[in-house]
Motif scaffolding. Structure first.
Motif, PDB file in Angstrom:
ATOM      1  N   GLY A  96      -6.579  -0.765  -0.207  1.00  0.00           N
ATOM      2  CA  GLY A  96      -5.868   0.283  -0.819  1.00  0.00           C
ATOM      3  C   GLY A  96      -4.711  -0.162  -1.402  1.00  0.00           C
ATOM      4  O   GLY A  96      -3.552   0.353  -0.704  1.00  0.00           O
TER       5      GLY A  96
ATOM      6  N   ALA B  16      -6.021   4.208  -5.067  1.00  0.00           N
ATOM      7  CA  ALA B  16      -6.907   4.093  -3.867  1.00  0.00           C
ATOM      8  C   ALA B  16      -6.733   5.258  -2.618  1.00  0.00           C
ATOM      9  O   ALA B  16      -7.659   5.706  -2.203  1.00  0.00           O
ATOM     10  CB  ALA B  16      -7.263   2.968  -3.341  1.00  0.00           C
ATOM     11  N   SER B  17      -5.469   5.414  -2.448  1.00  0.00           N
ATOM     12  CA  SER B  17      -5.143   6.386  -1.445  1.00  0.00           C
ATOM     13  C   SER B  17      -4.213   7.669  -1.962  1.00  0.00           C
ATOM     14  O   SER B  17      -3.561   8.192  -1.104  1.00  0.00           O
ATOM     15  CB  SER B  17      -4.390   5.847  -0.372  1.00  0.00           C
TER      16      SER B  17
ATOM     17  N   SER C 213     -10.871   9.063   6.221  1.00  0.00           N
ATOM     18  CA  SER C 213     -12.010   9.317   5.479  1.00  0.00           C
ATOM     19  C   SER C 213     -12.862  10.520   6.249  1.00  0.00           C
ATOM     20  O   SER C 213     -12.102  10.759   7.197  1.00  0.00           O
ATOM     21  CB  SER C 213     -13.052   8.011   5.304  1.00  0.00           C
TER      22      SER C 213
ATOM     23  N   ASN D  41       1.637   6.732  -2.939  1.00  0.00           N
ATOM     24  CA  ASN D  41       0.558   6.148  -2.484  1.00  0.00           C
ATOM     25  C   ASN D  41       0.043   5.430  -3.948  1.00  0.00           C
ATOM     26  O   ASN D  41       0.029   6.060  -4.885  1.00  0.00           O
ATOM     27  CB  ASN D  41      -0.422   7.180  -1.953  1.00  0.00           C
TER      28      ASN D  41
ATOM     29  N   GLY E  37      -3.035   7.874   4.653  1.00  0.00           N
ATOM     30  CA  GLY E  37      -3.754   7.219   3.611  1.00  0.00           C
ATOM     31  C   GLY E  37      -4.921   6.407   3.832  1.00  0.00           C
ATOM     32  O   GLY E  37      -5.518   5.801   2.877  1.00  0.00           O
ATOM     33  N   ASP E  38      -5.436   6.107   4.995  1.00  0.00           N
ATOM     34  CA  ASP E  38      -6.544   5.402   5.326  1.00  0.00           C
ATOM     35  C   ASP E  38      -7.747   6.497   5.641  1.00  0.00           C
ATOM     36  O   ASP E  38      -8.794   5.721   6.117  1.00  0.00           O
ATOM     37  CB  ASP E  38      -6.394   4.239   6.574  1.00  0.00           C
TER      38      ASP E  38
ATOM     39  N   TRP F  61       0.816  -1.291  -0.029  1.00  0.00           N
ATOM     40  CA  TRP F  61       0.140   0.236  -0.056  1.00  0.00           C
ATOM     41  C   TRP F  61       0.681   1.439  -0.243  1.00  0.00           C
ATOM     42  O   TRP F  61       0.291   2.593  -0.064  1.00  0.00           O
ATOM     43  CB  TRP F  61      -0.864  -0.092   1.086  1.00  0.00           C
TER      44      TRP F  61
ATOM     45  N   ARG G 242     -11.975  -1.276   5.198  1.00  0.00           N
ATOM     46  CA  ARG G 242     -11.969  -0.625   3.820  1.00  0.00           C
ATOM     47  C   ARG G 242     -10.397  -0.378   3.522  1.00  0.00           C
ATOM     48  O   ARG G 242      -9.910  -0.724   2.439  1.00  0.00           O
ATOM     49  CB  ARG G 242     -12.670   0.756   3.916  1.00  0.00           C
ATOM     50  N   ALA G 243      -9.577   0.046   4.708  1.00  0.00           N
ATOM     51  CA  ALA G 243      -8.183   0.322   4.310  1.00  0.00           C
ATOM     52  C   ALA G 243      -7.419  -0.659   3.740  1.00  0.00           C
ATOM     53  O   ALA G 243      -6.471  -0.400   3.032  1.00  0.00           O
ATOM     54  CB  ALA G 243      -7.636   0.867   5.609  1.00  0.00           C
TER      55      ALA G 243
END
Length: 333
Positions: free
Chosen positions: A305, A78-79, A239, A75, A236-237, A56, A301-302
């Motif tokens: 990524g 996704a991130s 939200s 990254n 990066g994780d 990731w 969810r994380a």
């Protein structure tokens, strides 16, 4: 700054992880960008690189002549929002975050200064009382409060929106996408959905506005440059969600170190900046319990990524499945 085949590369548990670093052309472009960005600040690289590869992220420590090292981070798509978010946060909450030397938002690249000692390093080196964790949670909550007016702009930067009303959709997608769940686990999760809907509805009605949720705020994700001051990084994780979802990871780490008796004081230190606006202490504590459960969705969810063509996805799907099963655990608070 050319790539040295003998360079020590840390791949952790992911020895076969495929990342862009494995492509010579990508390395050349990325390290050239680092060189150019350093030069724009009147700096130059000096010394061997240290590389940390995960499915990731690509993280490279770059020694710099005459000052502390800098850090290059890449990254996956996704991130990739992390670069833009890292650039925006110093405009809104400069006292709580690092200001990057440069970012490339299109490629998801960041060049960051050294932030001092990790809190984890401080914990390993000296005896730290639980009140230090109370201080960091109070500071983090104050930062989240300051970011409430910017929640929509943060989403426009590409940060995922995972507000309480949206979490059932997040839950459904995680179940569809995860091949690591056993049939019995999937059946239990399917049966849980009505209760999860109720939790989301209640949390959405708690009166606490949405803000930035780090989603993985542990002692290795913040610096403590001096006693009583903390700097938060590694978004990066993240939200935009109910802010109380952030408390779970930090509180668990403190609980593992000091025992469960520290949890009420940690919770109350975190909640102090959120008091007022007609919200009672019991209402806030109820919201903490709901967010404690639902924060499992952010962690699940994380794990998805990853870089395209990354290997080790089965292992990470298993991690995501374990996070989903945390929905069944009773909150410790």
């Amino acid at each position: 700054m050319g790539h040295d085949a003998s360079l020590a590369v840390d791949r952790g548990r992911y020895q076969d992880a495929r990342t862009p670093w494995d492509q010579e052309a990508w390395r050349t472009v990325a390290l050239g960008w680092v060189h150019d960005r350093l030069a724009a600040h009147g700096l130059r690289a000096s010394g061997p690189l240290r590389v940390r590869l995960r499915p990731w992220s690509v993280l490279v420590r770059v020694p710099v002549a005459g000052r502390e090292a800098v850090w290059f981070k890449a990254n996956p798509p996704a991130s990739g929002f992390e670069a833009a978010l890292t650039a925006a946060l110093p405009r809104w909450v400069p006292e709580h975050v690092l200001e990057p030397l440069s970012v490339d938002t299109g490629r998801g690249w960041s060049l960051l200064p050294d932030g001092g000692d990790l809190f984890r390093t401080v914990l390993e080196r000296t005896a730290v009382e639980p009140r230090a964790w109370e201080s960091l949670l109070g500071q983090y909550a104050s930062m989240q409060c300051a970011l409430v007016p910017h929640a929509r702009e943060i989403v426009r930067l590409g940060v995922p929106s995972a507000r309480p009303a949206e979490l059932p959709e997040v839950f459904d997608k995680l179940l569809v996408d995860n091949a690591a769940l056993r049939p019995d686990e999937r059946a239990r999760l399917d049966a849980l959905r009505p209760r999860l809907m109720d939790w989301c509805t209640e949390l959405a009605a708690s009166g606490v506005p949405d803000s930035l949720d780090h989603a993985d705020l542990h002692d290795g994700q913040l610096f403590r440059p001096e006693p009583g001051r903390y700097t938060f990084f590694d978004w990066g994780d993240a939200s935009v969600s109910h802010p109380f979802c952030s408390l779970h990871v930090t509180a668990r780490r403190a609980c593992e170190r000091y025992g469960p008796e520290v949890l009420p004081r940690l919770r109350d230190a975190y909640l102090e900046p959120w008091t007022g606006a007609g919200r009672t202490a019991e209402e806030l504590r109820r919201a903490v319990r709901l967010a404690w459960r639902l924060s499992a969705l952010g962690r699940a969810r994380a794990w998805g990524g990853l870089f395209p063509a990354a290997t080790g996805t089965a292992l990470l799907a298993g991690q995501s499945a374990r996070s989903l099963m945390e929905l069944f655990e009773e909150p410790l608070l």
